[in-house]
Design an enzyme around this catalytic site. Structure first.
Site, PDB file in Angstrom:
ATOM      1  CB  CYS A   1      -5.779   1.871  14.299  1.00 48.89           C
ATOM      2  SG  CYS A   1      -6.671   1.729  12.769  1.00 48.89           S
TER       3      CYS A   1
ATOM      4  CG  ASN B   1     -10.483   0.727   5.634  1.00 48.09           C
ATOM      5  OD1 ASN B   1     -10.232   1.349   6.663  1.00 48.09           O
ATOM      6  ND2 ASN B   1      -9.795  -0.342   5.265  1.00 48.09           N
TER       7      ASN B   1
ATOM      8  N   GLY C   1      -1.407  -7.031  -1.741  1.00 45.17           N
ATOM      9  CA  GLY C   1       0.026  -6.881  -1.514  1.00 45.17           C
ATOM     10  C   GLY C   1       0.833  -7.003  -2.793  1.00 45.17           C
ATOM     11  N   GLY C   2       1.213  -5.861  -3.336  1.00 47.92           N
ATOM     12  CA  GLY C   2       2.155  -5.867  -4.442  1.00 47.92           C
ATOM     13  C   GLY C   2       1.624  -6.269  -5.790  1.00 47.92           C
TER      14      GLY C   2
ATOM     15  CG  ASN D   1      -6.882  -0.066   9.030  1.00 49.96           C
ATOM     16  OD1 ASN D   1      -6.126  -0.921   9.492  1.00 49.96           O
ATOM     17  ND2 ASN D   1      -6.446   1.108   8.600  1.00 49.96           N
TER      18      ASN D   1
ATOM     19  CB  ILE E   1      -0.547  -8.225   4.094  1.00 54.39           C
ATOM     20  CG1 ILE E   1       0.238  -7.737   2.874  1.00 54.39           C
ATOM     21  CG2 ILE E   1      -0.386  -9.705   4.270  1.00 54.39           C
ATOM     22  CD1 ILE E   1       1.755  -7.876   2.992  1.00 54.39           C
TER      23      ILE E   1
ATOM     24  CB  THR F   1       1.748   0.393  -3.909  1.00 53.43           C
ATOM     25  OG1 THR F   1       1.647   0.382  -2.477  1.00 53.43           O
ATOM     26  CG2 THR F   1       2.931   1.235  -4.311  1.00 53.43           C
TER      27      THR F   1
HETATM   28  C1  LIG Z   1      -0.254   5.532   0.851  1.00 51.38           C
HETATM   29  C2  LIG Z   1      -1.009   4.387   1.450  1.00 51.38           C
HETATM   30  C3  LIG Z   1      -2.097   4.647   2.287  1.00 51.38           C
HETATM   31  C4  LIG Z   1      -2.800   3.601   2.853  1.00 51.38           C
HETATM   32  N1  LIG Z   1      -3.881   3.880   3.657  1.00 51.38           N
HETATM   33  C5  LIG Z   1      -4.614   2.862   4.192  1.00 51.38           C
HETATM   34  C6  LIG Z   1      -5.753   3.121   4.977  1.00 51.38           C
HETATM   35  O1  LIG Z   1      -6.150   4.265   5.178  1.00 51.38           O
HETATM   36  N2  LIG Z   1      -6.427   2.055   5.491  1.00 51.38           N
HETATM   37  C7  LIG Z   1      -6.062   0.765   5.273  1.00 51.38           C
HETATM   38  O2  LIG Z   1      -6.723  -0.157   5.737  1.00 51.38           O
HETATM   39  N3  LIG Z   1      -4.975   0.480   4.503  1.00 51.38           N
HETATM   40  C8  LIG Z   1      -4.238   1.493   3.965  1.00 51.38           C
HETATM   41  N4  LIG Z   1      -3.139   1.207   3.184  1.00 51.38           N
HETATM   42  C9  LIG Z   1      -2.762  -0.184   2.957  1.00 51.38           C
HETATM   43  C10 LIG Z   1      -3.250  -0.704   1.587  1.00 51.38           C
HETATM   44  O3  LIG Z   1      -4.645  -0.697   1.524  1.00 51.38           O
HETATM   45  C11 LIG Z   1      -2.726  -2.127   1.308  1.00 51.38           C
HETATM   46  O4  LIG Z   1      -3.214  -2.990   2.305  1.00 51.38           O
HETATM   47  C12 LIG Z   1      -1.213  -2.208   1.276  1.00 51.38           C
HETATM   48  O5  LIG Z   1      -0.689  -1.056   0.686  1.00 51.38           O
HETATM   49  C13 LIG Z   1      -0.675  -3.439   0.554  1.00 51.38           C
HETATM   50  O6  LIG Z   1      -1.089  -3.472  -0.780  1.00 51.38           O
HETATM   51  P1  LIG Z   1      -0.174  -2.933  -2.025  1.00 51.38           P
HETATM   52  O7  LIG Z   1       1.155  -3.577  -1.889  1.00 51.38           O
HETATM   53  O8  LIG Z   1      -0.925  -3.325  -3.252  1.00 51.38           O
HETATM   54  O9  LIG Z   1      -0.093  -1.452  -1.842  1.00 51.38           O
HETATM   55  C14 LIG Z   1      -2.427   2.267   2.608  1.00 51.38           C
HETATM   56  C15 LIG Z   1      -1.351   2.023   1.765  1.00 51.38           C
HETATM   57  C16 LIG Z   1      -0.633   3.046   1.193  1.00 51.38           C
HETATM   58  C17 LIG Z   1       0.532   2.733   0.311  1.00 51.38           C
END
Ligand SMILES: Cc1cc2nc3c(=O)[nH]c(=O)nc-3n(C[C@H](O)[C@H](O)[C@H](O)COP(=O)(O)O)c2cc1C
Ligand SMILES: Cc1cc2nc3c(=O)[nH]c(=O)nc-3n(C[C@H](O)[C@H](O)[C@H](O)COP(=O)(O)OP(=O)(O)OC[C@H]3O[C@@H](n4cnc5c(N)ncnc54)[C@H](O)[C@@H]3O)c2cc1C
Ligand SMILES: Cc1cc2nc3c(=O)[nH]c(=O)nc-3n(C[C@H](O)[C@H](O)[C@H](O)COP(=O)(O)OP(=O)(O)OC[C@H]3O[C@@H](n4cnc5c(N)ncnc54)[C@H](O)[C@@H]3O)c2cc1C
Ligand SMILES: Cc1cc2nc3c(=O)[nH]c(=O)nc-3n(C[C@H](O)[C@H](O)[C@H](O)COP(=O)(O)O)c2cc1C
Ligand code: FES
Ligand code: FES
Lengths: 262, 313, 313, 262
Positions: B129, B98, B242-243, B126, B190, B265
């Protein structure tokens, strides 16, 4: 030496103060690998509120069993306080960097604020095994909040003066230093950030070696989220991770959250 | 049973990947799970220069979710290539790197530095940003900037390009379509929802950056709706994020049109989640007589119920 | 202690209102709470003609929240004026009538029909309805359409006009500003987030309308961020809505800039929630030595921590 | 007659089948006001997952106590199954329109599918008090899922034939009708929607008066969310609310979800 994620059998839950419980569970691998100052990460609900695990210092080890001490303050701990013998609990550990307690010092002062007493029963017996002299200083808001029967020979400080010295445990610490011969002790401390910040100022000013066990918000406990950052004191804007670089740090290396400047 | 899928040259043995920023650089969780049983690993975002990240507090738990503002803490592309990537080779699962940047040139620099390194199967870009040129608005917030990033990277790589979309927009499908038009091989979504939380005693935000990104089970309904919207609008594969905690959650994403999913997460709660989701999906398919998991993709049954769509209150 | 507030001629004894669609027409919950202890009641959206609403299933619980697609089921403006409004007079709390429509003329017709009725203290305009002219895009999704609704209604009423905003947009503050420019007296937000859920066994959406609106504690972080964004961008009062269960939740909204709050989904869990939130806020203020709750509005303490705002991953 | 929201003291929890529990709580007002067919709305967690209350038919009333029967199928019920005597439970009720059981019929047939047995112990004893003849027909997937000791004199149908008639409870109902003298009974039914739909076809075809107790997704239980709509059979695209117009309906008036056409 690596940690495991395991279904631990709950073998006991007892109340040790108005709001503090001691929970014991069977987890042979964790018990065998644990070092004082390490912690476990406990899943408190099968559902998603609370969502994340909670970290608890390993407060003692008895054969194949571990004990944790927790204060009931919120969601996770109110669920833990309802756990029953025979339940299983998902526990990941032992995690983190333990207290550096193998070194050749003779006198250890343990400084505990509130539930910060949690890691000390384990450290205490380890230090006694090593033939060291251990002075446990324990602070609490009031007498009814002091955890009973978890550590022997402790001196107390309470904010309201209801037991022991009237003041904070850092006051008690400084009083102890001023009234005892000036051998350079090793200090181990655990408690809320403002207390650790105050203690840190106190020991750094005196050149006393000190290890602090820190808390921080944590999501994973194993180094994959980067959520548990704490400021390093020697490099500007650089961070250590409480879960893998800590939770036990040399007081000189980090700046507890809330301590200005540093 | 068939569980694998391909996006161009990217080939994954099953449809469950770990999400960027939630699984470190891939190795940290090795003691607690079976890396080789993952469909793939998406690395923490890699930037041109090392980033220490934001001051604490960086995370705050919320109902069914969490806020984070890690600040893209990462070792930077050089250290990544030198220290992290070698360890990822040969762990037996696909590796997706990524990339993040605050200018198009930064994205290009990271990609070009890594393009010829061994052991990278695909890119995830990503675009959540802040675009320094646009004064902090995310690249992913507008069709034009999302397209511009894709257009800049497309000719510079032969590997599959997955553009990761932010949900914080009025019509995500429009942005997905713009990326597809510029040659993206897939989109993933997402990323986190902008959110905040306040400590009422101190009257301070619970994150040092005031706002942060919301993730976890709380956002799943939003993620599903965004994936559904996107999958109906573009013909390239969509990766759902997402979730997700359980196999059933992942199957919801497949049914609304996702080709694969990422687990974020939930890995914090249990680092073995992604693997158990992959196993649970297989079990579900076996139970339901599904021979190729592909059969589930987009298999949502929608009848005409006479409801007025859009009237959501 | 002072807990009341005013928005133009609307005067409320405290800062907690019930949210539209979550408290019926105001009387249904009377056996379980103390209506006169509320700051105000916002009615279910009233439309020009009666609406039966959408086919079942209309709701689905999700983690920390719920999806709904009630379909603006309501008795219509005539029956509202005849059967509901008389009961609302004299219950001892402010009455805010929420109006919905799928064309600007429909909004106007409802407002004009009610403008001279006794017992209405203010309007809340729900612009999260599909604009039939714009082919289903919500009025609230674009600055221009949000402004157009506000402009059309403003000269037709002397009562305070509160425009209720949808969070499903890239920059809600922009839309709030457009409404303020057209003379809205306040904005309220958030309405529900678009979301969906799927039953994996039947492969059907869990709502008859496929997507619906997400509400409840799960959305609170998003709501707080949107209210914070809006309150910094407009000078009219902002009413905060989204996931409030406790007094502490409500105080979070005040700190980020909300003048008052609305309690929605939580009333389903406990119809006395709004009143207990109001009581809890008073208690908190007493504890903290706050003499006028107004002191909390916008009192968030934000330091410069050196964090890079916007970098949210 | 109005409902109340009250902290009820749990007085008992017992398992009545492999997956069904009977939970008793003290709630004098609810017990005094309850009518057969009404329900209570129970908060199962102090936290927000599960978020909404769960509805349970009042399965019986004993003095100042009420009993509910629940099948452990998900989040809310797995929490209820861990409740202990002495806990308090937030309960709102009694809610909804009861069974119309005061009318001058002589024979009642109760048709229960699965956990649909819940409202019948209460109705059963009310009807017996009125001197009526009551025929309880109970269906379950298999023998181990039949709730024991909650209703007497029941005839059973199981999907796998492990007890009683091999088939659905609607099959059993039709068999009962065909082998008994043709007095027009009053039918009361509760169970999953497909069962109610099948039964509805069966009774409407025969002109037998029948009351159905319906389930639906519910958010509030008191008429403020409009979430619990069920199609009315007589007006096109009009809906009744299960929580306030029901849960007990004349079978002629509504179309259970999933029944096509209607
Ligand atoms: C602590 C944390 C750090 C994250 N760091 C990045 C990142 O560096 N680059 C990125 O594209 N997404 C990052 N994300 C987003 C996740 O990859 C993911 O898109 C988002 O958390 C939704 O999925 P989830 O609900 O399963 O966590 C991060 C999410 C969390 C919670
Ligand atoms: C390495 C480590 C070791 C720990 N060891 C112990 C231990 O041995 N015993 C123990 O009891 N706890 C320990 N903790 C804290 C523990 O992990 C939980 O944070 C604590 O038990 C509260 O959990 P909860 O779910 O009950 O509270 P929550 O529901 O999470 O919060 C309850 C209330 O407590 C306050 N609160 C809790 N955590 C924070 C925070 N981080 N910042 C600000 N406010 C907060 C909030 O005001 C909130 O209202 C440790 C934490 C770490 C990181
Ligand atoms: C008027 C009324 C009376 C009721 N009386 C009783 C009663 O006496 N006893 C009793 O046990 N239950 C009764 N219910 C159902 C009860 O309210 C809960 O829905 C049930 O106990 C499941 O709750 P849970 O939290 O355990 O399951 P959840 O966690 O909500 O769901 C668990 C699983 O069950 C399935 N499921 C549950 N509800 C539904 C649904 N509505 N639609 C589709 N799938 C679903 C899902 O597949 C899900 O995976 C009644 C419902 C109503 C509306
Ligand atoms: C069942 C339900 C019905 C609703 N109906 C309306 C409505 O008719 N008009 C409206 O403006 N908002 C409606 N809303 C949105 C709420 O008023 C509120 O904005 C939203 O639910 C967020 O607040 P909460 O998280 O406290 O529920 C409805 C919400 C729910 C859950
Ligand atoms: S808690 Fe996740 S990295 Fe430390
Ligand atoms: S459950 Fe809310 S109206 Fe029936």
């Amino acid at each position: 030496m690596t940690a495991v994620d395991t279904d631990a059998l709950v073998t006991g839950l007892r109340q040790v103060s108005e709001s503090i419980f001691a929970l014991r569970f069977r987890a042979p691998h964790i018990a065998a690998a644990a070092q004082p100052g390490q912690f476990v990460n406990v899943l408190t609900s099968p559902f998603y509120d609370p969502l994340l695990r909670r970290a608890y210092s390993i407060s003692n080890v008895y054969g194949e069993e571990c004990e944790i001490l927790f204060a009931v303050v919120g969601k996770g701990t109110s669920l833990l306080a309802r756990v029953r013998e025979g339940d299983t609990l998902r526990v990941l550990g032992p995690l983190g960097r333990p207290f550096a307690c193998e070194e050749p010092f003779q006198t250890a002062i343990l400084v505990a604020g509130g539930i910060g007493i949690a890691p000390f029963p384990f450290l205490f017996s380890r230090l006694l095994d090593q033939g060291k002299t251990v002075i446990p200083l324990v602070g609490a808001r009031c007498s009814s909040l002091i955890a009973r029967g978890v550590i022997s020979g402790a001196r107390y400080a309470t904010d309201d003066g209801s037991e022991g010295c009237h003041g904070t445990v850092v006051d008690l610490f400084e009083e102890y230093l001023s009234t005892n011969e000036p051998v350079v002790p090793r200090v181990f401390a655990c408690g809320p950030n403002p207390m650790l910040a105050a203690l840190r100022r106190s020991v750094l000013g005196r050149g006393i070696p000190c290890e602090l066990s820190l808390e921080s918000e944590m999501a994973c406990g194993i180094g994959i989220c980067q959520g548990c950052a704490v400021k390093r004191s020697r490099e500007r804007d650089q961070y250590a991770l409480v879960c893998t670089d800590g939770p036990c740090f040399d007081a000189r290396d980090i700046v507890p959250l809330g301590e200005e400047g540093g | 049973m068939k569980t694998d899928f391909r996006i161009g040259s990217l080939s994954c043995k099953n449809r469950v990947l770990t999400a960027s920023g939630t699984f470190g650089y891939g190795l940290e969780a090795a003691p607690y799970t079976t890396l080789a049983a993952l469909g793939g690993i998406v690395t923490k975002s890699v930037t041109k220069f090392p980033r220490a990240g934001n001051p604490p507090p960086r995370i705050a738990e919320t109902t069914g979710g969490m806020l984070n503002s890690i600040g893209l803490a990462n070792v930077g592309v050089e250290a990544f290539a030198r220290d992290k990537l070698p360890l990822l080779r040969g762990i037996g699962t696909a590796v997706i790197v990524n990339i993040a940047g605050s200018s198009i040139d930064e994205y290009i620099d990271v990609l070009e530095r890594l393009e010829h390194e061994q052991g990278i199967d695909a890119w995830e870009i990503n675009i959540s940003c802040p675009n320094v040129r646009e004064g902090g608005l995310h690249f992913g917030a507008k069709r034009e900037t999302a397209a511009a990033v894709t257009r800049a990277l497309r000719p510079r790589t032969r590997k599959p390009l997955i553009v990761k979309l932010t949900p914080n927009v009025t019509q995500v499908a429009e942005i997905a379509a713009a990326c597809a038009d510029e040659g993206a091989d897939a989109v993933s979504l997402i990323n986190t929802l902008v959110g905040m939380a306040v400590d009422v005693r101190t009257r301070r935000p619970r994150l040092s950056t005031v706002t942060g990104g919301l993730s976890g089970p709380a956002v799943k309904p939003v993620a599903l709706a965004k994936v559904y919207e996107t999958a109906r609008a573009v013909s390239i594969p969509v990766i759902g994020i997402g979730g997700i905690v359980t196999a059933m959650d992942a199957i919801e994403f497949l049914l609304v049109g996702a080709t694969a999913v990422q687990v974020g997460t939930s890995s914090f709660r249990d680092p073995d989640t992604a693997v158990s989701v992959a196993r649970g999906m297989e079990e579900f398919c076996r139970e339901q007589g599904v021979e190729d998991i592909k059969e589930l993709v987009g298999a949502l049954r929608v009848d005409d119920t006479g409801a007025v769509p859009g009237f959501i209150a």
